[in-house]
Write a protein that holds these residues in place. Structure first.
Motif, PDB file in Angstrom:
ATOM      1  N   LEU A 452       0.833  -1.202   0.000  1.00 19.61           N
ATOM      2  CA  LEU A 452       0.000   0.000   0.000  1.00 19.61           C
ATOM      3  C   LEU A 452       0.865   1.249   0.000  1.00 19.61           C
ATOM      4  O   LEU A 452       1.890   1.302   0.681  1.00 19.61           O
ATOM      5  CB  LEU A 452      -0.874  -0.019   1.264  1.00 19.61           C
ATOM      6  CG  LEU A 452      -1.727   1.203   1.551  1.00 19.61           C
ATOM      7  CD1 LEU A 452      -3.008   1.156   0.727  1.00 19.61           C
ATOM      8  CD2 LEU A 452      -2.068   1.284   3.037  1.00 19.61           C
ATOM      9  N   CYS A 453       0.427   2.282  -0.770  1.00 18.72           N
ATOM     10  CA  CYS A 453       1.088   3.580  -0.693  1.00 18.72           C
ATOM     11  C   CYS A 453       0.394   4.388   0.394  1.00 18.72           C
ATOM     12  O   CYS A 453      -0.810   4.650   0.316  1.00 18.72           O
ATOM     13  CB  CYS A 453       0.994   4.308  -2.029  1.00 18.72           C
ATOM     14  SG  CYS A 453       1.534   6.026  -1.916  1.00 18.72           S
ATOM     15  N   GLU A 454       1.165   4.753   1.418  1.00 14.68           N
ATOM     16  CA  GLU A 454       0.581   5.484   2.540  1.00 14.68           C
ATOM     17  C   GLU A 454       0.167   6.899   2.120  1.00 14.68           C
ATOM     18  O   GLU A 454      -0.682   7.520   2.742  1.00 14.68           O
ATOM     19  CB  GLU A 454       1.597   5.588   3.701  1.00 14.68           C
ATOM     20  CG  GLU A 454       2.008   4.245   4.280  1.00 14.68           C
ATOM     21  CD  GLU A 454       1.030   3.715   5.312  1.00 14.68           C
ATOM     22  OE1 GLU A 454      -0.097   4.229   5.403  1.00 14.68           O
ATOM     23  OE2 GLU A 454       1.412   2.759   6.032  1.00 14.68           O
ATOM     24  N   ALA A 455       0.783   7.401   1.044  1.00 15.74           N
ATOM     25  CA  ALA A 455       0.494   8.775   0.641  1.00 15.74           C
ATOM     26  C   ALA A 455      -0.811   8.891  -0.146  1.00 15.74           C
ATOM     27  O   ALA A 455      -1.619   9.771   0.117  1.00 15.74           O
ATOM     28  CB  ALA A 455       1.660   9.328  -0.185  1.00 15.74           C
ATOM     29  N   CYS A 456      -1.030   8.000  -1.114  1.00 21.51           N
ATOM     30  CA  CYS A 456      -2.200   8.178  -1.981  1.00 21.51           C
ATOM     31  C   CYS A 456      -3.173   7.011  -1.944  1.00 21.51           C
ATOM     32  O   CYS A 456      -4.234   7.061  -2.560  1.00 21.51           O
ATOM     33  CB  CYS A 456      -1.763   8.431  -3.426  1.00 21.51           C
ATOM     34  SG  CYS A 456      -1.204   6.948  -4.287  1.00 21.51           S
ATOM     35  N   GLY A 457      -2.832   5.946  -1.256  1.00 21.64           N
ATOM     36  CA  GLY A 457      -3.776   4.830  -1.147  1.00 21.64           C
ATOM     37  C   GLY A 457      -3.656   3.808  -2.278  1.00 21.64           C
ATOM     38  O   GLY A 457      -4.436   2.859  -2.337  1.00 21.64           O
ATOM     39  N   TRP A 458      -2.693   3.985  -3.176  1.00 17.60           N
ATOM     40  CA  TRP A 458      -2.478   3.007  -4.256  1.00 17.60           C
ATOM     41  C   TRP A 458      -2.166   1.628  -3.659  1.00 17.60           C
ATOM     42  O   TRP A 458      -1.491   1.518  -2.628  1.00 17.60           O
ATOM     43  CB  TRP A 458      -1.317   3.489  -5.135  1.00 17.60           C
ATOM     44  CG  TRP A 458      -0.864   2.453  -6.156  1.00 17.60           C
ATOM     45  CD1 TRP A 458      -1.378   2.260  -7.403  1.00 17.60           C
ATOM     46  CD2 TRP A 458       0.199   1.492  -5.990  1.00 17.60           C
ATOM     47  NE1 TRP A 458      -0.702   1.234  -8.022  1.00 17.60           N
ATOM     48  CE2 TRP A 458       0.256   0.743  -7.190  1.00 17.60           C
ATOM     49  CE3 TRP A 458       1.088   1.191  -4.947  1.00 17.60           C
ATOM     50  CZ2 TRP A 458       1.187  -0.292  -7.377  1.00 17.60           C
ATOM     51  CZ3 TRP A 458       2.005   0.165  -5.138  1.00 17.60           C
ATOM     52  CH2 TRP A 458       2.047  -0.567  -6.347  1.00 17.60           C
ATOM     53  N   GLN A 459      -2.679   0.594  -4.306  1.00 18.06           N
ATOM     54  CA  GLN A 459      -2.353  -0.762  -3.868  1.00 18.06           C
ATOM     55  C   GLN A 459      -1.854  -1.561  -5.067  1.00 18.06           C
ATOM     56  O   GLN A 459      -2.319  -1.363  -6.180  1.00 18.06           O
ATOM     57  CB  GLN A 459      -3.599  -1.451  -3.295  1.00 18.06           C
ATOM     58  CG  GLN A 459      -4.131  -0.731  -2.075  1.00 18.06           C
ATOM     59  CD  GLN A 459      -5.376  -1.392  -1.520  1.00 18.06           C
ATOM     60  OE1 GLN A 459      -6.048  -2.152  -2.199  1.00 18.06           O
ATOM     61  NE2 GLN A 459      -5.683  -1.091  -0.265  1.00 18.06           N
ATOM     62  N   VAL A 497       9.194   3.216  -5.465  1.00 24.18           N
ATOM     63  CA  VAL A 497       8.324   4.385  -5.258  1.00 24.18           C
ATOM     64  C   VAL A 497       6.938   4.051  -5.797  1.00 24.18           C
ATOM     65  O   VAL A 497       6.787   3.157  -6.642  1.00 24.18           O
ATOM     66  CB  VAL A 497       8.847   5.644  -5.993  1.00 24.18           C
ATOM     67  CG1 VAL A 497      10.200   6.070  -5.438  1.00 24.18           C
ATOM     68  CG2 VAL A 497       8.909   5.420  -7.493  1.00 24.18           C
ATOM     69  N   CYS A 498       5.958   4.779  -5.322  1.00 30.39           N
ATOM     70  CA  CYS A 498       4.579   4.532  -5.755  1.00 30.39           C
ATOM     71  C   CYS A 498       4.430   4.886  -7.232  1.00 30.39           C
ATOM     72  O   CYS A 498       4.776   5.996  -7.645  1.00 30.39           O
ATOM     73  CB  CYS A 498       3.619   5.379  -4.925  1.00 30.39           C
ATOM     74  SG  CYS A 498       1.934   5.352  -5.558  1.00 30.39           S
ATOM     75  N   PRO A 499       3.919   3.981  -8.063  1.00 30.58           N
ATOM     76  CA  PRO A 499       3.765   4.271  -9.486  1.00 30.58           C
ATOM     77  C   PRO A 499       2.752   5.380  -9.744  1.00 30.58           C
ATOM     78  O   PRO A 499       2.783   6.005 -10.800  1.00 30.58           O
ATOM     79  CB  PRO A 499       3.287   2.951 -10.090  1.00 30.58           C
ATOM     80  CG  PRO A 499       3.100   1.997  -8.985  1.00 30.58           C
ATOM     81  CD  PRO A 499       3.517   2.610  -7.701  1.00 30.58           C
ATOM     82  N   ASP A 500       1.879   5.680  -8.802  1.00 33.20           N
ATOM     83  CA  ASP A 500       0.872   6.720  -9.006  1.00 33.20           C
ATOM     84  C   ASP A 500       1.352   8.101  -8.582  1.00 33.20           C
ATOM     85  O   ASP A 500       1.183   9.071  -9.295  1.00 33.20           O
ATOM     86  CB  ASP A 500      -0.407   6.380  -8.228  1.00 33.20           C
ATOM     87  CG  ASP A 500      -1.366   5.572  -9.078  1.00 33.20           C
ATOM     88  OD1 ASP A 500      -0.922   5.090 -10.158  1.00 33.20           O
ATOM     89  OD2 ASP A 500      -2.531   5.410  -8.672  1.00 33.20           O
ATOM     90  N   CYS A 501       1.960   8.197  -7.388  1.00 30.88           N
ATOM     91  CA  CYS A 501       2.275   9.526  -6.860  1.00 30.88           C
ATOM     92  C   CYS A 501       3.762   9.721  -6.605  1.00 30.88           C
ATOM     93  O   CYS A 501       4.197  10.811  -6.234  1.00 30.88           O
ATOM     94  CB  CYS A 501       1.475   9.799  -5.585  1.00 30.88           C
ATOM     95  SG  CYS A 501       2.090   8.923  -4.145  1.00 30.88           S
ATOM     96  N   GLY A 502       4.553   8.684  -6.789  1.00 31.44           N
ATOM     97  CA  GLY A 502       5.988   8.839  -6.611  1.00 31.44           C
ATOM     98  C   GLY A 502       6.460   8.815  -5.171  1.00 31.44           C
ATOM     99  O   GLY A 502       7.654   8.913  -4.911  1.00 31.44           O
TER     100      GLY A 502
HETATM  101 ZN    ZN Z   1       1.060   6.786  -3.984  1.00 33.59          ZN
END
Ligand code: ZN
Ligand code: ADP
Ligand code: ZN
Length: 757
Positions: A452-459, A497-502
């Motif tokens: 899980l990305c803690e910043a944007c919620g991406w999974q 890094v998160c593929p959505d928000c970096g």
């Molecule tokens: Zn993210």
């Protein structure tokens, strides 16, 4: 006369062929016997099929000018007897499956491919001129294998026996190439009568009653189905053994079904230590040659005790006298593709066929089997105590809302949650210090179920399935760290890094067996050196994938030194770990919250089975259940009143709601490239249901996890009060459904008595 042949094609019919007396065709063509194999031309292919009937030419629907002759008759004698053909017809009818394809499921690959069935077996012996001096000093392993063969003297031994004793096929070959040993072929000897290798135990009263009742039906040569309902550790196996003794002494074969391949070596050892008999193991890990050998041994009567997983119930037997289905509630008895049969149901059918007793043994009977007891179709025998002083381990709840789970600190000061309460950790420590073993059950392999990305919620999700990717993480090796889909095996690197928000704030959420093992290591290792004080043995599909790894683990556990076992449902099934005195379930009760109406039943079965691993030796055991829902009514019922009264309550609920086993279900699944297409086909299927069908029709809806492996699934459920009504409708409706224009490029499957939807 013509022959009717069942061919391996997905068509609901058999095919007529003539029998040519043409001298060009191989000379053994007289009228092939019913139950034998023939080779025929089918379109442009050549296929091997089974002769199922002889008919007069006048009765054939094929004009005589169009009849094709069979090419070849492969067997002089039938390879399938009347009861096997009857079984095939019954399977085809009950599961609405094409007869030719039923044979495809029943017959081992080599039989389907036309391999000759002879009764010859390979033996190995040492060549006369060979002596110990023929070995180099450094060919130690060769010499050791040679010595094993030498023990058998001049005539050597059969390959089966040698392999069982631990010789390796590769070495047999090497020794042969070096001109030291040779193979020769011998016809199979008739088996010697079974003798007792060890005395039976004195039975307690309940065991004796069960044994008497079952032996009585055996002696009367009558079918009876028994539900041997015995708590874990109550000595069900001893009941099997003593009934088997009577059956084997009467010269008959015994079939024992077990749920898992992992159980077969252990089960074999238990039976081999009681009986000197020819024991055959049948499981999915066998190669084709072994499977054929096993099939032949069953068919000819050479096999006296047959231990196998699900498909063994479809084998031919020369003289079967008893079927035991061990852990009869287990989900693995239901085949989940092609012919979707349930091995326990087939076992009962075969019991009727052969007029023999069938024992369904379990500590946690399925609701289906309890209903059969209520209907008078199964006789229940109860074993309510453990022999000797052993007491079933009491279950105790730990309220995880009252005490938060234990936090641990990493080397760089970060804190993380171990998923275990201090109460549970304290109990584990106490047990280890007392010199005993602990089993921690967690039904989820891998490191963590979600990234899980803690910043944007991406999974991290599987691109091919409606599912999260499981994190497989290994702090020692980045090469064994990856993301994996447990449904389609798709793999990916773990992103940094998160593929959505970096954001770099990616976190593995939740806990799987690998992570739990690491956490336990951190808690129980020497704090100064972080060296392991107690071995932590992880038991799941990842750690037991390699051949023999399960046996190694098993041996390590049975040495008995204090250790923590961390396992998935693999450990729930029938294993005997005498030194485990504490079983911990940190979050096993989640299944009580699931939407699937069968989930409470399956969750409770699993919990009771796992709990049953505690206190099986001389020492008392206990079971700790950590829960966030300590006032869940189902959980309380199970812990306070035990499985049977829990199951009885569920059964009552099913009755009120009109769910199986009080209704009979057929599940139709449709798979295709788009969800819309699959839904449409099922709507068209409903449209052609006969008007007076009298069934409850539920759907079509998206199947659970509708997208899987880039394919979409929709489903339709039919429920009937009356089983015959359901089969009557299906008999008229299912084949037209398969022929629907909208179903043309889709895969439609029918599941009778489905276990999940
Ligand atoms: Zn993210
Ligand atoms: P289950 O299969 O019901 O879980 P097992 O058959 O594994 O239980 O039996 C548990 C233990 O009890 C085994 O070690 C077995 O040898 C022992 N046992 C079974 N019956 C008796 C008996 N009548 N007297 C003494 N020990 C017994
Ligand atoms: Zn997937």
């Amino acid at each position: 006369m013509l022959v009717q042949v069942a061919l391996p094609v997905p068509l609901y019919r058999v095919f007529d062929y003539s029998v040519s007396t043409d001298s060009n065709v191989s000379s053994n063509v007289s009228l092939p016997q019913i139950g034998s194999r023939v080779e025929v031309s089918f379109g442009r292919q050549t296929l091997i099929g089974i002769v199922v009937a002889h008919i007069a030419e006048a009765d054939s629907s094929v004009p005589s000018g169009k009849l094709k002759p069979i090419n070849k008759c492969l067997d002089a004698e039938p390879i399938l007897d009347a009861s096997m053909l009857k079984l095939a017809y019954w399977l085809a009818r009950y599961y609405h499956y094409p007869l030719g394809d039923v044979f495809g499921v029943i017959l081992p690959t080599l039989v389907r491919q036309g391999k000759p069935l002879d009764l010859l077996i390979t033996h190995w012996r040492i060549l006369p001129h060979v002596s110990d001096d023929d070995f180099h000093a450094n060919a130690k392993k060769q010499k050791q294998q040679f010595d094993m063969l030498k023990l058998h003297g001049e005539r050597g031994a059969s390959e089966d026996v040698l392999l069982l004793e631990g010789m390796e096929r590769a070495f047999l070959k090497t020794l042969e190439e070096k001109g030291l040993i040779e193979r020769y072929i011998e016809p199979k000897q008739a088996p010697t009568p079974v003798t007792l290798a060890k005395m039976p135990l004195d039975l307690n009263e309940e065991q004796q009653q069960a044994v008497n009742a079952i032996i009585a039906t055996h002696e009367a040569q009558r079918y009876t189905g028994f539900l041997l309902n015995g708590i874990t550790g109550s000595g069900k196996t001893e009941v099997y053994l003593q009934v088997m003794q009577a059956v084997l002494e009467a010269g008959k074969q015994v079939l024992i079904l077990v749920p898992e391949i992992g159980l077969t070596p252990q089960t074999r050892a238990r039976f081999a230590s009681r009986f000197a008999a020819h024991i055959v193991l049948l499981h999915s890990g066998m190669n084709n040659t072994h499977r054929l050998q096993g099939w032949q041994d069953c068919r000819t009567g050479h096999a006296q005790i047959i231990i196998g997983t699900r498909s063994a119930v479809l084998y031919p037997f020369a003289d079967l006298g008893l079927i035991v289905v061990d852990e009869a509630h287990d989900g693995s008895y239901k085949q989940q593709d092609t012919l979707r049969y349930h091995a326990a149901d087939v076992a009962l059918y075969r019991g009727v066929q052969y007029n023999i007793p069938v024992i369904l043994g379990t500590a946690t009977p399925s609701l289906e089997h309890l209903k059969l007891v209520d209907d008078g179709k199964l006789i229940e025998c109860q074993l309510s105590t453990r022999p000797g002083n052993a007491k079933p381990a009491p279950m105790q709840l730990i309220d995880a809302r009252l005490q938060s789970t234990h936090q641990q600190t990493t080397d760089d000061g970060a804190r993380y949650d171990t998923g275990l309460t201090d109460a549970m950790i304290g109990a584990i420590r106490q047990t280890l210090e007392a010199g005993d073993q602990v089993l921690v059950f967690l039904n989820r392999r891998g490191y963590a179920p979600v990234l899980l990305c803690e910043a944007c919620g991406w999974q991290a999700d599987c691109p091919r399935c409606d599912a999260h990717l499981t994190v497989h993480y290994n702090s020692q090796s980045q090469y064994s760290s990856y993301l994996k889909c447990h449904h389609c095996d798709w793999q990916a690197y773990i992103p940094t890094v998160c593929p959505d928000c970096g954001s770099q704030n990616l976190d593995a959420k939740g806990i799987g067996t690998t992570r739990l093992s690491e956490n336990l290591h951190a808690i129980f290792a020497n704090p100064q050196t972080s060296k392991e004080l107690y071995p932590i043995i992880q038991i799941d599909r990842d750690t037991t994938r390699r051949k023999d790894s399960w046996e190694n683990i098993y041996q390590r556990i049975n040495q008995g030194d204090p250790a923590i076992l961390v396992g998935t449902q693999m450990v729930a099934k029938g294993h005997h770990f005498p030194n485990v005195t504490l079983v911990c379930l940190p979050n096993a009760d989640r299944g009580f919250l699931s939407a699937d109406f069968r989930s409470p039943e399956h969750t409770a079965q699993l919990m009771i089975q796992v709990a049953g691993r505690a206190g099986r030796g001389d020492k008392a055991g206990r079971v700790l259940i950590q829960t966030l829902q300590p006032d869940n009514a189902l959980l309380l019922k199970l812990v306070k009143d035990g499985y049977l009264s829990f199951a009885r309550e569920l059964l009552q609920e099913r009755k009120m709601m009109g769910l199986p086993p009080y209704t009979h279900a057929a599940l139709i699944r449709c798979e295709g490239k788009t969800l819309a297409a699959t839904m449409q086909a099922l709507k068209d299927a409903i449209a052609i249901l006969p008007s007076n069908h009298n069934l409850a029709v539920l759907g079509p809806i998206d199947a659970p996890m509708s997208k899987k492996n880039s394919r979409y699934h929709a489903q339709l459920l039919l429920l009937a009060k009356d089983r015959r009504q359901l089969h009557h409708v299906l008999g008229h409706w299912w084949q037209p459904v398969l022929a629907l224009p909208s179903a043309k490029y889709l895969k439609l499957t029918l599941d009778i008595d489905p276990v999940g939807w």
